[in-house]
Design an enzyme around this catalytic site. Sequence first.
Site, PDB file in Angstrom:
ATOM      1  CG  HIS A 207      -2.747   5.832   1.113  1.00  0.00           C
ATOM      2  ND1 HIS A 207      -2.048   4.887   0.389  1.00  0.00           N
ATOM      3  CD2 HIS A 207      -1.852   6.784   1.467  1.00  0.00           C
ATOM      4  CE1 HIS A 207      -0.770   5.246   0.345  1.00  0.00           C
ATOM      5  NE2 HIS A 207      -0.626   6.386   0.980  1.00  0.00           N
ATOM      6  NE  ARG A 246       5.763   4.422   2.375  1.00  0.00           N
ATOM      7  CZ  ARG A 246       6.021   5.545   1.702  1.00  0.00           C
ATOM      8  NH1 ARG A 246       6.688   6.514   2.271  1.00  0.00           N
ATOM      9  NH2 ARG A 246       5.576   5.696   0.463  1.00  0.00           N
ATOM     10  CB  CYS A 250       3.253   9.643   3.545  1.00  0.00           C
ATOM     11  SG  CYS A 250       3.082   7.948   2.980  1.00  0.00           S
TER      12      CYS A 250
END
Lengths: 289, 151, 104, 140
Positions: A207, A246, A250
Amino acid sequence: MKIIKSLLMGASLAMVASAASVSYAATSGNTLATVDPEADRLALQSYFQKRFPKVQVEDYVNGIYALDAPSREQWQDIEEFPPYEFDIEEGEELFNEAFANGKSYADCFANGGIGIRQNFPRWDEAQGQVVTLELAINQCREANNEKALGWKKGKIAKISAYMAFTSRDNVFDVQIPNDDAKAAYLDGKQSFYTRRGQLNMSCANCHVAGANILIRADLPGPTLGQVTHFPVFRSKWGELGTLQRRYGGCQKNVRGEPQKTQGDKFRNLEFFQTYMSNGLVVNGPGSRK
Amino acid sequence: MMNRRSVLKAVFTGGLVAGFGVLMPRVALAAWSKAAFEASSQEMAMGALYDADPSASAEVTLKAPDIAENGAVVPISVKSGLAGVTSIAIFVENNPQPLAAQFTIPEGTLANVSCRIRMGKTSSITAVVTTATGSFSASKEVKVTIGGCGG
Amino acid sequence: MAKGILRAKAKAKGGNTVVKIMAKHDMETGNRKDKSGNKIPANYIQTLSVAYNGKTVMESNMGTAISKNPYLSFTFVGGAKGDELQMTWTEITGATATETAKIK
Amino acid sequence: MKKTISLVSVLMMVSGGVAAQSFDDAFNSQRAMYGKGHSFTFEGQTYITDHPEEVAAAVEANADNAAKLLAAAKEQHSQVVALDFGWTLTKGLLKASAKSLADGDFRKSMDTSAQAQYHARMGIAQYHQSQAEWIMAVPQ
């Protein structure tokens, strides 16, 4: 108004960016004495501005859709009538439902819980810990002798979605009032850049460095603005889920055992990640692939 | 969500709808065609709806992504410049039941519809527009990928 | 007031009305299996018809390839702010109901 | 495709490059190329591309040894779990090993335990390395 504010911010950042240079050999920022949240935030924003010069800072609230046009088109079609609208409705009903003792969520939050998403997660001095919106929701329930809700989806996500919806376009303003809060921030920062799991990857691998770079069939979104649109209705889930749901996903994706939902590690991570998005607006809930 | 009245109504019209499914002649598009919607191949489904195979036409515009973000929700729109459009249908060739939707377009409604479809895997999507003079189609392949962490 | 499963956004502009409808429905295809391996019976919305002033402006027949929470958007000529749309849906189970929405 | 490649390079960039061709580099590349049981020379010395766990498992396959290895693997796994750095497949490997042991397939059990313990050890190593190196990944 807010847009203009972030535009100006973008401009000033551009100048910072030209001065700052992106390097991976940092020598500071990993101790309480040396860590500087504001410098971290500016460095991260300038990093993305250098990689994607055409993207306006305020557009990062749209995640990968700020960077990838084909995905953005499909996403916009879905946002024409987003699947989370039902959840906002149900969230509003749940939010206004009185507890057995006659009180309701509105009694637990500033401004009756309306338009306050941008202040979460917040450092709670009395508790000596980071309090996320979901934690605050469950603390409110327990303070009123109601059972805590499950953390990842369902009611808590819907209530959180409604509260975010009432806060749309408010500018994120996460505060780090003292050294204890700074320590929590630093812990979150470390988590973000720490490799985990058999694939040996950190949040940052995908990210920050990996933003908009194909991982198999996926384009990871930039971490800047990543928290602003949560909770999200994920097509993969077929339902609404919280940010920390989430997080766990991940960590499993890199073949690591997920850490505890709403445990210190995840709350500190959310604290760091949200601080990185200070100055951007709340646009949750959102729809994602 | 449903109140008692609509449930009662449900039972009643339920029988009716089922009945129609069987009795309806294939040319009448208005009713839900069991033969077409439960057909397991695009040929069978089209055969149940059209007398002749639709012919490709530039007058039919099918908007669909090249690569679906997620096969579970793929935005599709179909429009046509043809005159007197009476029906628009969407087929997903590689789905277990290829006929996704079939819209009856009364006079006064534009030949321009959008919906969201499910795709099990990469497939060709075909939109068929029917007018008084026949059926016309446009097709496009939409890729469905298995994500690293998403879809 | 008890809400139905349909949500509609209908906007009148330039002599036309743009209608966007979404239904809260899982659209079970009958092809999926539950955890214990048993087939989940099909249950999806088969038909959704929309009428304005008693005249049908859209009749939509749907199959298993329509997404969960089905969405439909179309445009018809006419329609004015404040007018009402009647929307009737029917499930494959036979369940049916008529709901209404105002044009904005 | 190009995108994927550049991600790889990015990852290498951030994975704090230690001095080239350390023993570990040599071992890992040889292991990657030839798998286990392959011998290679590094600075004049000959080595074999087996992980310590695999060496430990290269003993007579019997209930006793299998039980020992499984216990050792479980012990190491509990350590990595304590660090909150476990890998997802390890639990399954431990289960599989226990099952093979119960079924009397001692060789399979011992090999599986070796794999599980390797995961656990790498998880622990990953923890310590990340403690030292995470900061190098931060954009300044």
